[in-house]
Design a protein around this motif. Structure first.
Motif, PDB file in Angstrom:
ATOM      1  N   SER A 105     -29.299 -35.282  41.740  1.00  0.00           N
ATOM      2  CA  SER A 105     -29.536 -36.197  41.043  1.00  0.00           C
ATOM      3  C   SER A 105     -30.272 -37.354  40.469  1.00  0.00           C
ATOM      4  CB  SER A 105     -27.592 -37.027  41.736  1.00  0.00           C
ATOM      5  OG  SER A 105     -27.694 -37.972  41.097  1.00  0.00           O
ATOM      6  N   ILE A 106     -29.823 -37.453  39.179  1.00  0.00           N
ATOM      7  CA  ILE A 106     -30.835 -38.043  39.100  1.00  0.00           C
ATOM      8  C   ILE A 106     -30.511 -39.196  38.111  1.00  0.00           C
ATOM      9  CG2 ILE A 106     -32.825 -38.833  37.446  1.00  0.00           C
ATOM     10  CD1 ILE A 106     -33.354 -35.805  36.693  1.00  0.00           C
ATOM     11  N   SER A 107     -31.014 -40.914  39.074  1.00  0.00           N
ATOM     12  CA  SER A 107     -30.803 -42.071  38.466  1.00  0.00           C
ATOM     13  C   SER A 107     -31.961 -43.036  37.959  1.00  0.00           C
ATOM     14  CB  SER A 107     -30.080 -42.711  39.681  1.00  0.00           C
ATOM     15  OG  SER A 107     -31.573 -43.377  40.470  1.00  0.00           O
ATOM     16  N   LEU A 108     -31.720 -44.089  37.049  1.00  0.00           N
ATOM     17  CA  LEU A 108     -32.330 -45.293  36.139  1.00  0.00           C
ATOM     18  C   LEU A 108     -33.650 -45.477  37.137  1.00  0.00           C
ATOM     19  CD1 LEU A 108     -33.643 -46.128  33.884  1.00  0.00           C
ATOM     20  CD2 LEU A 108     -32.424 -48.120  34.266  1.00  0.00           C
ATOM     21  N   ASP A 109     -32.650 -45.440  38.538  1.00  0.00           N
ATOM     22  CA  ASP A 109     -33.502 -46.363  39.674  1.00  0.00           C
ATOM     23  C   ASP A 109     -34.721 -45.606  40.359  1.00  0.00           C
ATOM     24  OD1 ASP A 109     -31.908 -48.934  39.656  1.00  0.00           O
ATOM     25  OD2 ASP A 109     -30.485 -48.283  40.907  1.00  0.00           O
ATOM     26  N   THR A 110     -34.337 -44.366  40.244  1.00  0.00           N
ATOM     27  CA  THR A 110     -34.890 -43.085  41.414  1.00  0.00           C
ATOM     28  C   THR A 110     -36.073 -43.173  40.150  1.00  0.00           C
ATOM     29  OG1 THR A 110     -33.390 -41.666  40.557  1.00  0.00           O
ATOM     30  CG2 THR A 110     -32.998 -42.045  42.673  1.00  0.00           C
ATOM     31  N   LEU A 111     -35.604 -42.807  39.133  1.00  0.00           N
ATOM     32  CA  LEU A 111     -36.721 -42.960  38.409  1.00  0.00           C
ATOM     33  C   LEU A 111     -38.238 -43.915  37.793  1.00  0.00           C
ATOM     34  CD1 LEU A 111     -37.533 -40.414  35.831  1.00  0.00           C
ATOM     35  CD2 LEU A 111     -36.332 -42.040  33.842  1.00  0.00           C
ATOM     36  N   ALA A 112     -36.792 -44.834  38.593  1.00  0.00           N
ATOM     37  CA  ALA A 112     -38.212 -46.376  38.008  1.00  0.00           C
ATOM     38  C   ALA A 112     -38.795 -46.169  39.235  1.00  0.00           C
ATOM     39  CB  ALA A 112     -37.012 -47.326  38.139  1.00  0.00           C
ATOM     40  N   LEU A 118     -31.294 -39.151  27.068  1.00  0.00           N
ATOM     41  CA  LEU A 118     -32.382 -38.698  27.084  1.00  0.00           C
ATOM     42  C   LEU A 118     -32.375 -37.378  28.456  1.00  0.00           C
ATOM     43  CD1 LEU A 118     -34.781 -37.153  26.867  1.00  0.00           C
ATOM     44  CD2 LEU A 118     -35.899 -39.395  28.420  1.00  0.00           C
ATOM     45  N   LEU A 119     -31.524 -37.692  29.400  1.00  0.00           N
ATOM     46  CA  LEU A 119     -30.709 -36.709  30.421  1.00  0.00           C
ATOM     47  C   LEU A 119     -29.943 -35.799  30.611  1.00  0.00           C
ATOM     48  CD1 LEU A 119     -31.307 -36.252  34.098  1.00  0.00           C
ATOM     49  CD2 LEU A 119     -29.402 -38.190  34.018  1.00  0.00           C
ATOM     50  N   LYS A 120     -28.869 -35.708  29.325  1.00  0.00           N
ATOM     51  CA  LYS A 120     -27.914 -35.518  29.365  1.00  0.00           C
ATOM     52  C   LYS A 120     -28.991 -34.221  27.922  1.00  0.00           C
ATOM     53  CE  LYS A 120     -24.841 -36.476  25.844  1.00  0.00           C
ATOM     54  NZ  LYS A 120     -24.313 -36.727  25.128  1.00  0.00           N
ATOM     55  N   ILE A 121     -29.404 -35.146  27.303  1.00  0.00           N
ATOM     56  CA  ILE A 121     -29.607 -33.483  26.445  1.00  0.00           C
ATOM     57  C   ILE A 121     -31.038 -32.391  27.186  1.00  0.00           C
ATOM     58  CG2 ILE A 121     -31.831 -33.596  24.535  1.00  0.00           C
ATOM     59  CD1 ILE A 121     -30.349 -36.033  23.113  1.00  0.00           C
ATOM     60  N   LYS A 122     -31.729 -32.999  28.246  1.00  0.00           N
ATOM     61  CA  LYS A 122     -32.404 -32.132  28.438  1.00  0.00           C
ATOM     62  C   LYS A 122     -31.341 -31.337  29.960  1.00  0.00           C
ATOM     63  CE  LYS A 122     -35.936 -31.920  28.711  1.00  0.00           C
ATOM     64  NZ  LYS A 122     -37.216 -31.484  28.434  1.00  0.00           N
ATOM     65  N   ARG A 123     -30.343 -31.789  30.296  1.00  0.00           N
ATOM     66  CA  ARG A 123     -29.282 -30.876  31.136  1.00  0.00           C
ATOM     67  C   ARG A 123     -29.272 -29.980  30.350  1.00  0.00           C
ATOM     68  NH1 ARG A 123     -29.430 -32.651  35.905  1.00  0.00           N
ATOM     69  NH2 ARG A 123     -28.855 -35.115  36.610  1.00  0.00           N
ATOM     70  N   ILE A 124     -28.982 -30.281  29.282  1.00  0.00           N
ATOM     71  CA  ILE A 124     -28.185 -29.004  27.810  1.00  0.00           C
ATOM     72  C   ILE A 124     -29.219 -28.073  27.332  1.00  0.00           C
ATOM     73  CG2 ILE A 124     -27.486 -28.780  25.708  1.00  0.00           C
ATOM     74  CD1 ILE A 124     -25.330 -31.184  26.380  1.00  0.00           C
ATOM     75  N   ALA A 125     -30.203 -28.684  27.664  1.00  0.00           N
ATOM     76  CA  ALA A 125     -31.805 -27.443  27.341  1.00  0.00           C
ATOM     77  C   ALA A 125     -31.369 -26.450  28.131  1.00  0.00           C
ATOM     78  CB  ALA A 125     -32.659 -28.664  26.817  1.00  0.00           C
ATOM     79  N   HIS A 126     -31.630 -27.108  29.368  1.00  0.00           N
ATOM     80  CA  HIS A 126     -31.782 -26.224  30.271  1.00  0.00           C
ATOM     81  C   HIS A 126     -31.482 -25.035  30.991  1.00  0.00           C
ATOM     82  CE1 HIS A 126     -33.142 -25.589  35.100  1.00  0.00           C
ATOM     83  NE2 HIS A 126     -32.156 -25.414  34.751  1.00  0.00           N
ATOM     84  N   ALA A 127     -29.899 -25.988  30.061  1.00  0.00           N
ATOM     85  CA  ALA A 127     -28.459 -24.404  30.832  1.00  0.00           C
ATOM     86  C   ALA A 127     -28.706 -23.952  29.717  1.00  0.00           C
ATOM     87  CB  ALA A 127     -27.510 -25.633  30.436  1.00  0.00           C
ATOM     88  N   ALA A 128     -29.250 -23.668  28.349  1.00  0.00           N
ATOM     89  CA  ALA A 128     -28.946 -22.940  27.153  1.00  0.00           C
ATOM     90  C   ALA A 128     -29.965 -22.105  27.502  1.00  0.00           C
ATOM     91  CB  ALA A 128     -29.711 -24.550  25.815  1.00  0.00           C
ATOM     92  N   THR A 129     -31.001 -22.695  28.138  1.00  0.00           N
ATOM     93  CA  THR A 129     -32.617 -22.330  28.903  1.00  0.00           C
ATOM     94  C   THR A 129     -32.113 -20.330  29.206  1.00  0.00           C
ATOM     95  OG1 THR A 129     -34.122 -23.672  27.721  1.00  0.00           O
ATOM     96  CG2 THR A 129     -34.331 -21.643  29.689  1.00  0.00           C
TER      97      THR A 129
END
Length: 274
Positions: free
Chosen positions: A179-186, A210-221
């Motif tokens: 789980s990645i939130s804006l707060d943990t990333l900040a 950005l988070l959604k696109i990266k998750r989809i890209a990881h899933a596609a791989t």
């Protein structure tokens, strides 16, 4: 978290360039076949079976695989950013202005470098990585490479310096299952959430997209490269359910994960027959 990720490539599947690729840095080793690519200055370089090189993926363009003499296989050793940063810290404010005259590569004739590379590969492939040992060995390998070719210091420096967006992508890629939130990333970025949002907005980016696109890209791989179930891939890519994953994936790729995987397999069979 593993500081060195090993990726084996046994075939080459051309695909659409990822929208927000993370810059990968480390050692690229060719076992079979030949690979050619263009460098930032427009010149062409190549590696053939037995060659390996220190690489920065953002600098390689127009990659071509040559299988004229048989199948292609290679291995990536992706180094965590901290390894390059630790190496560069010993140079302080050292001015980097020496550009390599040509693409630098190594092979078995570089005996010490080759042996150390093989030891790192063996340890990185272990089910229980010793990150301290891998870090020290990697620093030693970089030292030997730079001693032989001082111009490689520039490649390492470029790998250790990331923009805000690149640091965000780096963090997401290394925590994609969580789980990645804006707060943990900040907190990781050592800035306030408002400042981080403003910095991303300056590059026309939003954290959630950005988070959604990266998750989809990881899933596609994973759909391309593994036999894992779609439900397992959904969870390993950070989605809360297979249904949520399927909806998001179809909205981005125009087809369900099941259809996407079926098309990949169909194209693979066509290549084998041809």
């Amino acid at each position: 978290m593993s500081l060195i990720t090993v990726t084996h490539i046994r075939n080459f599947i051309p695909r659409k360039r990822e929208r927000y690729p993370a810059s990968k840095n480390g050692i690229f080793i060719v076992s079979k076949g030949r690979i050619s690519f263009n460098l930032p200055d427009g010149s062409e370089a190549s590696l053939q079976a037995g060659d390996f090189t220190l690489y920065n993926s953002s600098q390689l363009k127009d990659i071509t695989i040559n299988t004229e003499y048989g199948e292609f296989s290679a291995t990536y050793l992706d180094f965590d950013l901290s390894i390059f940063q630790t190496f560069m810290n010993q140079f302080g404010d050292f001015e980097l202005n020496q550009q390599p005259d040509e693409h630098i590569k190594f092979n078995k004739t570089d005996i010490e470098i080759h042996q150390l590379k093989e030891l790192i590969l063996s340890l990185a492939n272990s089910s229980t990585q010793n990150n301290y040992a891998l870090t020290q060995l990697s620093l030693g390998l970089l030292s030997l490479m730079v001693e032989q070719y001082p111009a490689l210091l520039l490649t390492i420096a470029q790998a250790s310096n990331l923009t805000v967006t690149q640091k965000v992508i780096h963090y997401i890629d290394h925590n994609i299952e969580n789980s990645i939130s804006l707060d943990t990333l900040a907190r990781y970025m050592r800035m306030s959430p408002a400042t981080l949002k403003r910095r991303l907005s300056a590059e026309d980016l939003s954290f959630s997209n950005l988070l959604k696109i990266k998750r989809i890209a990881h899933a596609a791989t994973l759909l391309r490269a593994s036999n894992k179930s779609i439900t397992q891939i959904a969870y390993e890519s950070g989605f809360k359910s297979a249904a949520h994953f399927s909806t998001a994936f179809k909205a981005y790729h125009g087809q369900t994960p099941k259809d996407f995987r079926a098309l990949i397999e169909k194209n693979r069979r066509k290549r084998i027959k041809s």
